[in-house]
Design a protein around this motif. Structure first.
Motif, PDB file in Angstrom:
ATOM      1  N   THR A 187      31.116  40.068  49.142  1.00  0.00           N
ATOM      2  CA  THR A 187      30.464  40.565  47.935  1.00  0.00           C
ATOM      3  C   THR A 187      29.031  40.053  47.877  1.00  0.00           C
ATOM      4  OG1 THR A 187      31.088  38.684  46.544  1.00  0.00           O
ATOM      5  CG2 THR A 187      32.694  40.460  46.770  1.00  0.00           C
ATOM      6  N   ARG A 188      28.278  40.610  46.955  1.00  0.00           N
ATOM      7  CA  ARG A 188      26.877  40.211  46.835  1.00  0.00           C
ATOM      8  C   ARG A 188      26.760  38.765  46.348  1.00  0.00           C
ATOM      9  NH1 ARG A 188      26.667  45.473  44.712  1.00  0.00           N
ATOM     10  NH2 ARG A 188      25.498  46.939  46.002  1.00  0.00           N
ATOM     11  N   ASP A 189      27.318  38.500  45.182  1.00  0.00           N
ATOM     12  CA  ASP A 189      27.174  37.143  44.636  1.00  0.00           C
ATOM     13  C   ASP A 189      28.244  36.856  43.594  1.00  0.00           C
ATOM     14  OD1 ASP A 189      26.011  34.651  44.562  1.00  0.00           O
ATOM     15  OD2 ASP A 189      24.510  35.182  43.066  1.00  0.00           O
ATOM     16  N   ARG A 190      29.423  37.428  43.776  1.00  0.00           N
ATOM     17  CA  ARG A 190      30.524  37.195  42.848  1.00  0.00           C
ATOM     18  C   ARG A 190      31.225  35.886  43.194  1.00  0.00           C
ATOM     19  NH1 ARG A 190      29.560  40.417  38.606  1.00  0.00           N
ATOM     20  NH2 ARG A 190      29.279  42.584  39.215  1.00  0.00           N
ATOM     21  N   PRO A 191      31.913  35.282  42.230  1.00  0.00           N
ATOM     22  CA  PRO A 191      32.693  34.085  42.550  1.00  0.00           C
ATOM     23  C   PRO A 191      33.768  34.412  43.582  1.00  0.00           C
ATOM     24  CG  PRO A 191      32.419  34.323  40.175  1.00  0.00           C
ATOM     25  CD  PRO A 191      31.931  35.594  40.796  1.00  0.00           C
ATOM     26  N   SER A 192      34.103  33.454  44.404  1.00  0.00           N
ATOM     27  CA  SER A 192      35.113  33.660  45.437  1.00  0.00           C
ATOM     28  C   SER A 192      36.503  33.711  44.807  1.00  0.00           C
ATOM     29  CB  SER A 192      35.044  32.540  46.471  1.00  0.00           C
ATOM     30  OG  SER A 192      35.197  31.274  45.848  1.00  0.00           O
ATOM     31  N   VAL A 193      37.421  34.397  45.488  1.00  0.00           N
ATOM     32  CA  VAL A 193      38.789  34.535  44.981  1.00  0.00           C
ATOM     33  C   VAL A 193      39.701  34.929  46.132  1.00  0.00           C
ATOM     34  CG1 VAL A 193      38.490  36.968  44.365  1.00  0.00           C
ATOM     35  CG2 VAL A 193      40.242  35.621  43.198  1.00  0.00           C
ATOM     36  N   THR A 194      40.958  34.494  46.075  1.00  0.00           N
ATOM     37  CA  THR A 194      41.971  34.855  47.072  1.00  0.00           C
ATOM     38  C   THR A 194      43.195  35.392  46.345  1.00  0.00           C
ATOM     39  OG1 THR A 194      41.215  33.147  48.609  1.00  0.00           O
ATOM     40  CG2 THR A 194      43.452  33.963  48.916  1.00  0.00           C
ATOM     41  N   PHE A 195      43.753  36.496  46.850  1.00  0.00           N
ATOM     42  CA  PHE A 195      44.941  37.045  46.209  1.00  0.00           C
ATOM     43  C   PHE A 195      45.819  37.736  47.235  1.00  0.00           C
ATOM     44  CE2 PHE A 195      41.292  39.835  45.614  1.00  0.00           C
ATOM     45  CZ  PHE A 195      41.726  41.064  46.110  1.00  0.00           C
ATOM     46  N   PRO A 196      47.135  37.812  46.963  1.00  0.00           N
ATOM     47  CA  PRO A 196      48.060  38.471  47.888  1.00  0.00           C
ATOM     48  C   PRO A 196      47.935  39.980  47.803  1.00  0.00           C
ATOM     49  CG  PRO A 196      49.229  37.769  45.934  1.00  0.00           C
ATOM     50  CD  PRO A 196      47.821  37.268  45.786  1.00  0.00           C
ATOM     51  N   VAL A 197      48.340  40.677  48.861  1.00  0.00           N
ATOM     52  CA  VAL A 197      48.344  42.138  48.876  1.00  0.00           C
ATOM     53  C   VAL A 197      49.730  42.620  49.273  1.00  0.00           C
ATOM     54  CG1 VAL A 197      45.876  42.339  49.369  1.00  0.00           C
ATOM     55  CG2 VAL A 197      47.492  42.173  51.257  1.00  0.00           C
ATOM     56  N   ARG A 198      49.928  43.943  49.149  1.00  0.00           N
ATOM     57  CA  ARG A 198      51.249  44.506  49.400  1.00  0.00           C
ATOM     58  C   ARG A 198      51.692  44.334  50.851  1.00  0.00           C
ATOM     59  NH1 ARG A 198      54.333  47.829  46.589  1.00  0.00           N
ATOM     60  NH2 ARG A 198      52.706  48.210  45.052  1.00  0.00           N
ATOM     61  N   ILE A 199      50.757  44.365  51.772  1.00  0.00           N
ATOM     62  CA  ILE A 199      51.106  44.254  53.185  1.00  0.00           C
ATOM     63  C   ILE A 199      51.678  42.862  53.457  1.00  0.00           C
ATOM     64  CG2 ILE A 199      50.227  44.380  55.554  1.00  0.00           C
ATOM     65  CD1 ILE A 199      47.910  46.079  54.431  1.00  0.00           C
TER      66      ILE A 199
END
Length: 345
Positions: free
Chosen positions: A145-157
Motif C-alpha cells: 500500500t501507499r502509506d496505510r498501517p500494516s495488517v495481517t489477516f487470514p484468507v479463505r485459501i
C-alpha cells in the motif's frame, strides 16, 4: 458503451480502502457507519472470515491493565517526554520536528537512512522458513500500500495469510515488517482443524505476544546484518526502532491511564507529555483501550520470552531452531495453559 480501463493505481486505492474498512471494523474505530460495517462484513466473508451482524465486541476501558498495576503504568508513561527528547537528539533534530509531523518522525523520515520494506521481506521470509519459524507450506499474499498501517489477516485459501505493508522506504519498516511476519507465523501455527470463522478470532494478548517477540528482530543489528543489511544502516535502523519501541510502550501506558480516568484525560496528557501529544489523539485511542491493554501485556510477555531465550541460547537465540519450536509451544498453550484451539500442527 466502452468502459474505461482500470489503472493499477485505482486497484491499489481500492485495496487500501478495503484494508482500512476491515481495520476500522475489527478494531471498533469511531466514525464507521452501518453501511461501512456491512461492507467490511462482506469483504471479510469473501476472505473466509465471519460476518457479524453488528459491530465487534470491544473490551471496555480497563480500570487497570491486565499486565501490571497502575503504578507501573504511570512509571512507564511518565518517561514519554524523555524518550522523544533523546530520540530527537539521536536523529539530529529538535523536538519541534516531532510536533510538526509525528508520523514522519516515527517512520524515521528524518533519520537520514532508508530501508526498503520489499527487500527486507525478500530476505526475512526465506530466513524464517529455513529456521522452521514460518512453515514452508504456509504462503503469504503480500499487498503493498501507499502509506496505510500494516495488517495481517487470514484468507479463505487454506495455508495462506494476507499481509498488507506500506512500501515507503523507512527505518521503521524493520519494526512493522517483522511484527506482521510474527502475526503470519502465529496464524500458520494454528490447529489444522480450526473452522474458518475461528481463524479471525484469537485472544489479542496471544497474537500480540508472538508478533512482539518477532518484532524484536528489527531491533537487532546482528539479525539485520545477517539479512544482508549493511552494518552502518543496520546500526541506525535498529537504534531508531529501539526508540520507537520505548515510545510505543509509554504511549500505551498513557492511553491506559487516560482510559481508566477519562474525566482527567486532558490534565493527565498535559502533565505527562506537555504539548508533545494532542489530547484528541489520546481520547480517540481510549476507544481501543482493550487493544492497547493487549499491546502492553504483550510487551511484558515478549520481554520475558526473549529474556529466557537469551539466557538459554545467547544473544543470537533467533539463529536456533529450538527457540522457534519453543515459541510455537508457548503460543499454542497460551500464558494460562492449553489453548482452546487445540494442538499445534
Amino acid at each position: 458503451m466502452t468502459q474505461a480501463p482500470v489503472r493499477a493505481a485505482d486497484d491499489e486505492a481500492v485495496v487500501e480502502r478495503a484494508i482500512e474498512l476491515l481495520r476500522a471494523a475489527d478494531l471498533g474505530l469511531p466514525g464507521l457507519d452501518e453501511n461501512g460495517r456491512r461492507l467490511a462484513a462482506l469483504l471479510r466473508s469473501v476472505a473466509g472470515g465471519p460476518a457479524p451482524a453488528g459491530p465487534p465486541d470491544i473490551a471496555p476501558a480497563p480500570q487497570v491493565t491486565n499486565a501490571t498495576d497502575v503504578t507501573d503504568v504511570t512509571d512507564v508513561s511518565d518517561g514519554l517526554p524523555c524518550v522523544v527528547r533523546e530520540w530527537a537528539r539521536a536523529m539530529g533534530v529538535t523536538e519541534a520536528a516531532f510536533r510538526a509531523d509525528r508520523r514522519a518522525f516515527l517512520r524515521g523520515d528524518l533519520a537520514g537512512v532508508e530501508l526498503c520494506p520489499r527487500a527486507l521481506v525478500r530476505a526475512a521470509v526465506p530466513r524464517l522458513r529455513g529456521l522452521a519459524a514460518l512453515p514452508e507450506d504456509h504462503r503469504l499474499s503480500l499487498v503493498w500500500t501507499r502509506d496505510r498501517p500494516s495488517v495481517t489477516f487470514p484468507v479463505r485459501i487454506p495455508d495462506r495469510s494476507a499481509v498488507a505493508l506500506p512500501d515507503r522506504p523507512a527505518p521503521l519498516c524493520a519494526q512493522y515488517v517483522h511484527h506482521e511476519l510474527g502475526h503470519a507465523m502465529e496464524l500458520a501455527w494454528r490447529s489444522p482443524g480450526l473452522p474458518l470463522a475461528e481463524r479471525w478470532r484469537r485472544p489479542p494478548v496471544i497474537a500480540e505476544w508472538g508478533a512482539l517477540v518477532v518484532e524484536t528482530l528489527g531491533l537487532s543489528v546482528a539479525w539485520l546484518v545477517s539479512l544482508g543489511v549493511p552494518a552502518d544502516t543496520a546500526e541506525r535502523v535498529a537504534a531508531h526502532c529501539r526508540y520507537e519501541d520505548r515510545y510505543t510502550r509509554a504511549l500505551a501506558a498513557l492511553i491506559l491511564r487516560c482510559a481508566a480516568r477519562p474525566e482527567r484525560l486532558e490534565e493527565e496528557v498535559a502533565r505527562t507529555a506537555g504539548d508533545l501529544i494532542d489530547p484528541r489523539h489520546v481520547r480517540e485511542e481510549t476507544e481501543r483501550a482493550g487493544y492497547w491493554s493487549a499491546v502492553f501485556e504483550g510487551h511484558a510477555l515478549a520481554d520475558r520470552t526473549v529474556a529466557a531465550f537469551t539466557e538459554r541460547w545467547g544473544e543470537r537465540w533467533w539463529d536456533e531452531a529450538g527457540s522457534w519450536r519453543e515459541l510455537r509451544e508457548q503460543l499454542t498453550a497460551g500464558p494460562a495453559g492449553p489453548s482452546s484451539n487445540g494442538p499445534a500442527r
